[in-house]
Write a protein that holds these residues in place. Structure first.
Motif, PDB file in Angstrom:
ATOM      1  N   ASN A   1      -4.330  -3.481   1.511  1.00 35.90           N
ATOM      2  CA  ASN A   1      -5.687  -2.968   1.313  1.00 35.90           C
ATOM      3  C   ASN A   1      -6.178  -3.082  -0.130  1.00 35.90           C
ATOM      4  O   ASN A   1      -7.262  -2.608  -0.439  1.00 35.90           O
ATOM      5  CB  ASN A   1      -5.763  -1.505   1.773  1.00 35.90           C
ATOM      6  CG  ASN A   1      -5.710  -1.394   3.285  1.00 35.90           C
ATOM      7  OD1 ASN A   1      -6.358  -2.153   3.995  1.00 35.90           O
ATOM      8  ND2 ASN A   1      -4.913  -0.474   3.789  1.00 35.90           N
TER       9      ASN A   1
ATOM     10  N   GLU B   1       3.147 -10.375   4.768  1.00 39.62           N
ATOM     11  CA  GLU B   1       2.732  -8.976   4.871  1.00 39.62           C
ATOM     12  C   GLU B   1       1.780  -8.611   3.741  1.00 39.62           C
ATOM     13  O   GLU B   1       0.870  -7.803   3.931  1.00 39.62           O
ATOM     14  CB  GLU B   1       3.954  -8.059   4.856  1.00 39.62           C
ATOM     15  CG  GLU B   1       4.936  -8.331   5.994  1.00 39.62           C
ATOM     16  CD  GLU B   1       4.283  -8.211   7.363  1.00 39.62           C
ATOM     17  OE1 GLU B   1       3.601  -7.206   7.606  1.00 39.62           O
ATOM     18  OE2 GLU B   1       4.432  -9.146   8.186  1.00 39.62           O
TER      19      GLU B   1
ATOM     20  N   ASP C   1       0.817  -1.221   0.000  1.00 41.81           N
ATOM     21  CA  ASP C   1       0.000   0.000   0.000  1.00 41.81           C
ATOM     22  C   ASP C   1       0.849   1.269   0.000  1.00 41.81           C
ATOM     23  O   ASP C   1       0.459   2.277  -0.584  1.00 41.81           O
ATOM     24  CB  ASP C   1      -0.920   0.011   1.226  1.00 41.81           C
ATOM     25  CG  ASP C   1      -1.942  -1.108   1.175  1.00 41.81           C
ATOM     26  OD1 ASP C   1      -2.484  -1.353   0.089  1.00 41.81           O
ATOM     27  OD2 ASP C   1      -2.189  -1.738   2.221  1.00 41.81           O
ATOM     28  N   ALA C   2       1.989   1.211   0.641  1.00 35.60           N
ATOM     29  CA  ALA C   2       2.796   2.419   0.818  1.00 35.60           C
ATOM     30  C   ALA C   2       3.696   2.707  -0.388  1.00 35.60           C
ATOM     31  O   ALA C   2       4.393   3.718  -0.398  1.00 35.60           O
ATOM     32  CB  ALA C   2       3.650   2.305   2.087  1.00 35.60           C
TER      33      ALA C   2
END
Lengths: 201, 201
Positions: free
Chosen positions: B123, B118, B36-37
């Motif tokens: 999301n 992870e 997501d990042a």
DNA sequence: CGCTTTCTGTACTATTCACTACAAAATACC
DNA sequence: GGTATTTTGTAGTGAATAGTACAGAAAGCG
């Protein structure tokens, strides 16, 4: 204490919504979707308010999250003080803690896992630090409890308990059924019995 | 096989970058920051290309992630086949697996934890499903390995191993030092020995 | 009433997100 | 050289993000 009666109302225009209830609603949102996946628009819509009211009441998204964490530790967190009893074997109490964690992490299928554990992995620095601080406090409580009777093993066993909780929270979010999660927690509990047997009752 | 020599170049304008190396660079980014990042802009900047080149080569962010997962399982994943030996006690091999996981999860301080574990919590639906599918495959391998000699305990013990790996990955991302993580993995390994003792060598 | 204070709704800001339209550039094939 | 093919850089798209400016509304206080 005054429960619902406020002694003197503030000066200006009254707030149209209850901030405490807003925190409760936000807690459900954050728990269900995770911090990153909840937008301000989600929160304002859920509370039936507009952005300016939100920022007046909570300051920022991270500010709201801090209040959510406070509420969580006050109402929904595991009851460490009740579970970690000085009059029972350490391993037995830690095993009970893990079992209760497993049960709680899947109690609400719409909000699985531990709000704090999951919060420590979000992508916002401020929110992450708030969650980590709370988690660190809980781990100190566990380690201190173990150290009173098993000083040699305290760090390692507390780390194991914390890792087990993190793993259980992850698997809860991966959709594990209650029975399956509980079986894992019980197996971790047996590991604790073995690790702390024969030193102190 | 031809290593670097391509037999016949395609017709049009040649690509200015190597897609395989791009996947490797993206793997580092995803592992370090999480799916997501990492933004498309982060990737294009790291590869020194522009968005159209990126989309021509990888299709989408999730498409790139799928290729990253392929590369990860081919080059960086735990060597299940080597570790889960039929000629050694099951618990011993699983304990070795956990120890190696703990070591690998902190081997690169800039990219801690397991990329797959992870990834199952991101999301984005498509990326999450890709990671979960890979994780499910690994857990089938583990459960099948256990079931060959301990059919009764296979599901529970495999779940425990999977949960331990998820917990270790989480704690690695929380910044745990290698020694501390390894001690946790060893304790989990002892739990496996206990759980599977006395049934089969 | 009039003043102060606080909150509310409307309507924005600037930024970032994943993704693309388009025409020029660079190659292979003929 | 001419043409077909593929990738390139420039410059965007619309949507979503967190957060705000501002004026008016609603209350307490004198």
């Amino acid at each position: 204490m005054n429960s619902t009666e406020s002694v003197s109302r503030p000066r200006g225009r009254p707030r149209r919504f209850d901030a405490e209830q807003g925190v409760a609603t936000a807690q459900h949102l954050f728990h269900a979707r995770g911090y990153d996946a909840v937008s301000i628009a989600d929160v304002t819509e859920a509370l039936g308010i507009n952005p300016p009211s939100f920022y007046a009441a909570f300051g920022s998204k991270a500010g709201l999250y801090a209040r959510v964490l406070d509420r969580y530790s006050a109402t929904d967190a595991l009851p460490f003080a009740d579970l970690l009893r000085p009059d029972r074997p350490v391993a037995e109490c830690l095993a009970a803690l893990l079992e209760m964690a497993a049960r709680q992490y899947v109690a609400d299928p719409a909000a699985t896992g531990c709000l704090v554990v999951e919060g420590t992995r979000c992508n916002d620095l401020e929110a992450r630090e708030a969650a980590r601080s709370l988690q660190a406090g809980a781990e100190v409580v566990i380690r201190t409890y173990i150290a009173a009777r098993h000083p040699q093993e305290a760090q390692r066993v507390a780390d194991f308990v914390g890792t087990a909780m993190a793993g259980l929270s992850a698997k809860a979010r991966n959709g594990f059924e209650p029975d399956r999660l509980l079986a894992i927690a019980r197996m971790a509990g047996r590991a604790l019995m073995q690790e702390l047997s024969g030193k102190t009752a």
